[in-house]
Structure formats: structure tokens, C-alpha cells
Design an enzyme around this catalytic site. Structure first.
Site, mmCIF file in Angstrom:
data_model
loop_
_atom_site.group_PDB
_atom_site.id
_atom_site.type_symbol
_atom_site.label_atom_id
_atom_site.label_comp_id
_atom_site.label_asym_id
_atom_site.label_seq_id
_atom_site.Cartn_x
_atom_site.Cartn_y
_atom_site.Cartn_z
ATOM 1 C CE1 TYR A 101 -3.633 2.575 0.545
ATOM 2 C CE2 TYR A 101 -2.199 3.416 2.269
ATOM 3 C CZ TYR A 101 -3.288 3.563 1.437
ATOM 4 O OH TYR A 101 -4.031 4.725 1.500
ATOM 5 C CD GLU A 139 -8.709 7.527 5.420
ATOM 6 O OE1 GLU A 139 -8.972 8.097 6.502
ATOM 7 O OE2 GLU A 139 -7.623 6.987 5.203
ATOM 8 C CD1 TRP A 169 -3.735 1.896 5.672
ATOM 9 C CD2 TRP A 169 -5.819 2.605 5.973
ATOM 10 N NE1 TRP A 169 -4.267 2.188 4.433
ATOM 11 C CE2 TRP A 169 -5.552 2.631 4.606
ATOM 12 C CE3 TRP A 169 -7.081 3.002 6.411
ATOM 13 C CZ2 TRP A 169 -6.477 3.049 3.657
ATOM 14 C CZ3 TRP A 169 -8.013 3.416 5.460
ATOM 15 C CH2 TRP A 169 -7.703 3.438 4.113
#
Length: 75
Positions: free
Chosen positions: A19, A41, A49
């Protein structure tokens, strides 16, 4: 070949490294890409995350491959 310089949060797992190296900080002007980021988000509130990245494929299935037009037609 020297190791790529990464942020401290992106060195623990392959998914975080991928990522960081391919998406994080890269401008995305694609509607579906922006919608995906908004959904992920929003889901991140209170979660790490990494947890969201691990669940990304499930979100992709649930949100019609992050197609905002298809999702807007959901009832």
C-alpha cells in the site's frame, strides 16, 4: 539493491508495504478510486489501517467494486 525508504507505519507487513509503495500519497482522480478511499477511510474509524486493508476485498464486493453509480442505485 538497497531497501526502499518507507514510513515507520509501513514496514511491518507485506500488505502495508505494498500500500505504501504503490498507493499512499499518489494522487487519484478516478471517481471509483476516490469513492473507494472514502469508503475505506470511513470504515477505518477506530480500527487500524492494516485491518481495513485486510478487509478491502470484502468492501470491494459489498460496494460493487467501488462503483459509485451502482452503489447510488442500491436500495
Amino acid at each position: 539493491m538497497p531497501e526502499k525508504t518507507r514510513c515507520a507505519w509501513a514496514v511491518k507487513t507485506d500488505i502495508e508495504r505494498a500500500y505504501h509503495d504503490t498507493e499512499w500519497g499518489v494522487p487519484n482522480r478516478d471517481d471509483a478510486g476516490q469513492f473507494e478511499f472514502l469508503v475505506l477511510e470511513s470504515a477505518q474509524a477506530g480500527l487500524s489501517w492494516l485491518t481495513i486493508l485486510k478487509k478491502r476485498e470484502g468492501y470491494r464486493r459489498a460496494f460493487a467494486n467501488f462503483d459509485p453509480v451502482r452503489v447510488a442505485a442500491f436500495n
